[in-house]
Design a protein around this motif. Sequence first.
Motif, PDB file in Angstrom:
ATOM      1  N   MET A   1       0.745  14.671 -11.576  1.00 23.68           N
ATOM      2  CA  MET A   1       0.222  14.434 -10.231  1.00 23.68           C
ATOM      3  C   MET A   1      -0.855  13.358 -10.295  1.00 23.68           C
ATOM      4  SD  MET A   1       1.701  16.346  -7.964  1.00 23.68           S
ATOM      5  CE  MET A   1       0.539  16.529  -6.619  1.00 23.68           C
ATOM      6  N   PRO A   2      -0.932  12.507  -9.241  1.00 22.56           N
ATOM      7  CA  PRO A   2      -1.954  11.459  -9.232  1.00 22.56           C
ATOM      8  C   PRO A   2      -3.318  12.028  -8.924  1.00 22.56           C
ATOM      9  CG  PRO A   2      -0.771  11.463  -7.169  1.00 22.56           C
ATOM     10  CD  PRO A   2      -0.089  12.481  -8.049  1.00 22.56           C
ATOM     11  N   GLU A   3      -4.338  11.237  -9.220  1.00 23.83           N
ATOM     12  CA  GLU A   3      -5.684  11.670  -8.877  1.00 23.83           C
ATOM     13  C   GLU A   3      -5.845  11.704  -7.363  1.00 23.83           C
ATOM     14  OE1 GLU A   3      -9.075  10.213 -11.263  1.00 23.83           O
ATOM     15  OE2 GLU A   3      -7.609   8.835 -12.059  1.00 23.83           O
ATOM     16  N   LYS A   4      -6.667  12.603  -6.876  1.00 23.74           N
ATOM     17  CA  LYS A   4      -6.830  12.740  -5.437  1.00 23.74           C
ATOM     18  C   LYS A   4      -7.773  11.702  -4.862  1.00 23.74           C
ATOM     19  CE  LYS A   4      -5.790  17.676  -5.198  1.00 23.74           C
ATOM     20  NZ  LYS A   4      -6.270  19.000  -4.773  1.00 23.74           N
TER      21      LYS A   4
ATOM     22  N   TRP B   1       2.417   6.079  -5.139  1.00 20.77           N
ATOM     23  CA  TRP B   1       2.499   7.233  -6.051  1.00 20.77           C
ATOM     24  C   TRP B   1       1.761   8.423  -5.465  1.00 20.77           C
ATOM     25  CZ3 TRP B   1       5.443   8.988  -9.596  1.00 20.77           C
ATOM     26  CH2 TRP B   1       5.003   9.912 -10.567  1.00 20.77           C
ATOM     27  N   LYS B   2       0.610   8.170  -4.856  1.00 22.72           N
ATOM     28  CA  LYS B   2      -0.117   9.245  -4.190  1.00 22.72           C
ATOM     29  C   LYS B   2       0.676   9.775  -2.993  1.00 22.72           C
ATOM     30  CE  LYS B   2      -3.255  12.033  -2.795  1.00 22.72           C
ATOM     31  NZ  LYS B   2      -3.435  13.323  -3.498  1.00 22.72           N
ATOM     32  N   ALA B   3       1.249   8.858  -2.214  1.00 28.71           N
ATOM     33  CA  ALA B   3       2.008   9.265  -1.024  1.00 28.71           C
ATOM     34  C   ALA B   3       3.250  10.063  -1.398  1.00 28.71           C
ATOM     35  CB  ALA B   3       2.398   8.037  -0.211  1.00 28.71           C
TER      36      ALA B   3
ATOM     37  N   LEU C   1      -5.489  -2.394  14.749  1.00 30.02           N
ATOM     38  CA  LEU C   1      -4.295  -1.783  15.329  1.00 30.02           C
ATOM     39  C   LEU C   1      -3.562  -0.954  14.285  1.00 30.02           C
ATOM     40  CD1 LEU C   1      -2.537  -1.666  17.899  1.00 30.02           C
ATOM     41  CD2 LEU C   1      -1.264  -3.641  16.988  1.00 30.02           C
ATOM     42  N   LYS C   2      -3.562  -1.434  13.062  1.00 31.20           N
ATOM     43  CA  LYS C   2      -2.939  -0.696  11.968  1.00 31.20           C
ATOM     44  C   LYS C   2      -3.581   0.668  11.785  1.00 31.20           C
ATOM     45  CE  LYS C   2      -4.125  -1.742   7.776  1.00 31.20           C
ATOM     46  NZ  LYS C   2      -4.296  -2.411   6.456  1.00 31.20           N
ATOM     47  N   GLU C   3      -4.896   0.710  11.873  1.00 23.82           N
ATOM     48  CA  GLU C   3      -5.599   1.980  11.697  1.00 23.82           C
ATOM     49  C   GLU C   3      -5.391   2.919  12.883  1.00 23.82           C
ATOM     50  OE1 GLU C   3      -6.739   2.768   8.929  1.00 23.82           O
ATOM     51  OE2 GLU C   3      -6.550   0.781   8.061  1.00 23.82           O
ATOM     52  N   VAL C   4      -5.176   2.358  14.062  1.00 21.97           N
ATOM     53  CA  VAL C   4      -4.964   3.188  15.244  1.00 21.97           C
ATOM     54  C   VAL C   4      -3.552   3.769  15.261  1.00 21.97           C
ATOM     55  CG1 VAL C   4      -4.794   3.162  17.767  1.00 21.97           C
ATOM     56  CG2 VAL C   4      -6.676   1.964  16.637  1.00 21.97           C
ATOM     57  N   LEU C   5      -2.561   2.928  14.970  1.00 24.06           N
ATOM     58  CA  LEU C   5      -1.165   3.344  15.087  1.00 24.06           C
ATOM     59  C   LEU C   5      -0.634   4.057  13.849  1.00 24.06           C
ATOM     60  CD1 LEU C   5       0.359   0.199  16.856  1.00 24.06           C
ATOM     61  CD2 LEU C   5      -0.399   2.345  17.895  1.00 24.06           C
ATOM     62  N   PHE C   6      -1.116   3.641  12.677  1.00 21.37           N
ATOM     63  CA  PHE C   6      -0.577   4.189  11.432  1.00 21.37           C
ATOM     64  C   PHE C   6      -1.712   4.557  10.477  1.00 21.37           C
ATOM     65  CE2 PHE C   6       2.368   1.065  13.189  1.00 21.37           C
ATOM     66  CZ  PHE C   6       3.512   1.841  13.358  1.00 21.37           C
ATOM     67  N   PRO C   7      -2.547   5.499  10.865  1.00 18.51           N
ATOM     68  CA  PRO C   7      -3.685   5.874  10.019  1.00 18.51           C
ATOM     69  C   PRO C   7      -3.225   6.579   8.749  1.00 18.51           C
ATOM     70  CG  PRO C   7      -3.471   7.421  11.820  1.00 18.51           C
ATOM     71  CD  PRO C   7      -2.472   6.328  12.083  1.00 18.51           C
ATOM     72  N   VAL C   8      -4.018   6.439   7.725  1.00 17.53           N
ATOM     73  CA  VAL C   8      -3.760   7.099   6.451  1.00 17.53           C
ATOM     74  C   VAL C   8      -5.015   7.859   6.061  1.00 17.53           C
ATOM     75  CG1 VAL C   8      -3.275   6.773   3.996  1.00 17.53           C
ATOM     76  CG2 VAL C   8      -2.124   5.351   5.690  1.00 17.53           C
ATOM     77  N   LYS C   9      -4.834   9.082   5.600  1.00 15.95           N
ATOM     78  CA  LYS C   9      -5.981   9.868   5.166  1.00 15.95           C
ATOM     79  C   LYS C   9      -6.686   9.178   4.013  1.00 15.95           C
ATOM     80  CE  LYS C   9      -3.886  14.311   6.454  1.00 15.95           C
ATOM     81  NZ  LYS C   9      -3.442  15.635   5.952  1.00 15.95           N
ATOM     82  N   LYS C  10      -7.991   9.170   4.050  1.00 14.91           N
ATOM     83  CA  LYS C  10      -8.757   8.493   3.012  1.00 14.91           C
ATOM     84  C   LYS C  10      -8.531   9.106   1.645  1.00 14.91           C
ATOM     85  CE  LYS C  10     -12.479   6.795   5.970  1.00 14.91           C
ATOM     86  NZ  LYS C  10     -13.936   6.740   6.193  1.00 14.91           N
ATOM     87  N   THR C  11      -8.259  10.375   1.592  1.00 12.42           N
ATOM     88  CA  THR C  11      -8.034  11.017   0.298  1.00 12.42           C
ATOM     89  C   THR C  11      -6.719  10.591  -0.310  1.00 12.42           C
ATOM     90  OG1 THR C  11      -7.033  12.914   1.428  1.00 12.42           O
ATOM     91  CG2 THR C  11      -9.374  13.052   0.870  1.00 12.42           C
ATOM     92  N   GLY C  12      -5.869   9.943   0.465  1.00 11.96           N
ATOM     93  CA  GLY C  12      -4.574   9.527  -0.052  1.00 11.96           C
ATOM     94  C   GLY C  12      -4.499   8.064  -0.382  1.00 11.96           C
ATOM     95  N   GLU C  13      -5.631   7.331  -0.290  1.00 15.88           N
ATOM     96  CA  GLU C  13      -5.613   5.893  -0.512  1.00 15.88           C
ATOM     97  C   GLU C  13      -6.304   5.526  -1.817  1.00 15.88           C
ATOM     98  OE1 GLU C  13      -4.101   3.619   0.903  1.00 15.88           O
ATOM     99  OE2 GLU C  13      -4.108   3.712   3.077  1.00 15.88           O
TER     100      GLU C  13
END
Length: 394
Positions: free
Chosen positions: A1-4, A54-56, A366-378
Amino acid sequence: MPEKNIEHIKGLDGLRGVSILMMMAYHSGILPFAWVSIQLFFVLSGFLIGGILWKAKFGGQTNAAKLKNFWARRSLRIFPLYFGWLIFLGVTYLLFQFPAYYTSNIVYLATYTFNFTRTFDGWQGNPLFTHLWSLSVEEQFYLFFPLLIFFLPARVLKFFIIIVIFLSPLLHFLLGRYYLNAGLAPFAAVDAVYWNTLTHLQAFFVGAAIPIFCLHKKIKKARLFMFVCVAVALFAGLFSFLDAGTGNYLLHLGYQHNLTTNLEYAWHYTLLNFAFASVVLFVVAGIGNKKTWLQKWLEAKWLTNIGGVSYGMYVFHWAILVYFFERLLPTTDYSLKLLRFIPYAAVVYLVAQLSFRYFESPFLRLKEVLFPVKKTGEMQQPGQLKSEAQLPVP
């Protein structure tokens, strides 16, 4: 598993800054060996994109949702500036019929297949768009790599990455022989190898191997590993230089782009990829530890600021050099080229900064509004617009 959680690594912004300055120095005629910065861009891209994917892979979304999110975010980051530049060139062509061969290339540029045009009869380069071949390679990587990561079992994926990395020199050799046997002149054949997508799979995979195999934790002596990889690359370049006997070693480091004497097209990409991956590994492994002078230098604000707008600088730099500085301050003297580089770099940075602030940033929001990603996954914190904006695009 990848690091969180892997914090935003400022040193990687610094590496991007180094890369774009090297490419500008290469086109300026100051550092002929600096074409190798493309390999650093590709390795960095493999590391960052590979880590994010890999995290995703282990997230709760469906594969379809993961793909949609990744491709949409990448499109909003890359497409606006890229297609904006192509539209600008189209307008100049309609008004001034310049560049004359814009119409014969626009289909390939617009479909990110421009890198395959190098083998065409009558091929001509142009500082307005020739360098965009590398963006074609990047986009092709963005298209297929998520499919591999999301749909292959983890063990199969790791095995495939290893196979590609270690069989790549043979693939490079076969590509070179194919182009030479097809009747291309040596320089054109070497360029065709260089522009081929398959040539750079190793760079992306070597970069991606760092987070996927968690090498920044497993390799305890990252600095020693970096010294060894860089030393091997430099000694191999010295051997090539002494055997071929061409050029100036201090300017080329044995990595002249057009050589076929010692089958350079077969091995030098591999050595460069491992050398640059070792640098990335060294920077990443330094998180939370006492920083060396190199890590501190890569985190210098002026360098990370340059890295923050490296995409725009890459798109604009060659046109600004050829159509402004080389006409305003023409010179063949090496010392004067060095002096000219300072205002040249400043102008390119200013143009890229303006583009980022007033044209690209709205799309990023716009990218952050329409397709946000959890910070723990980046791998990078998406909430920090400047930091996340510049996944390396050479």
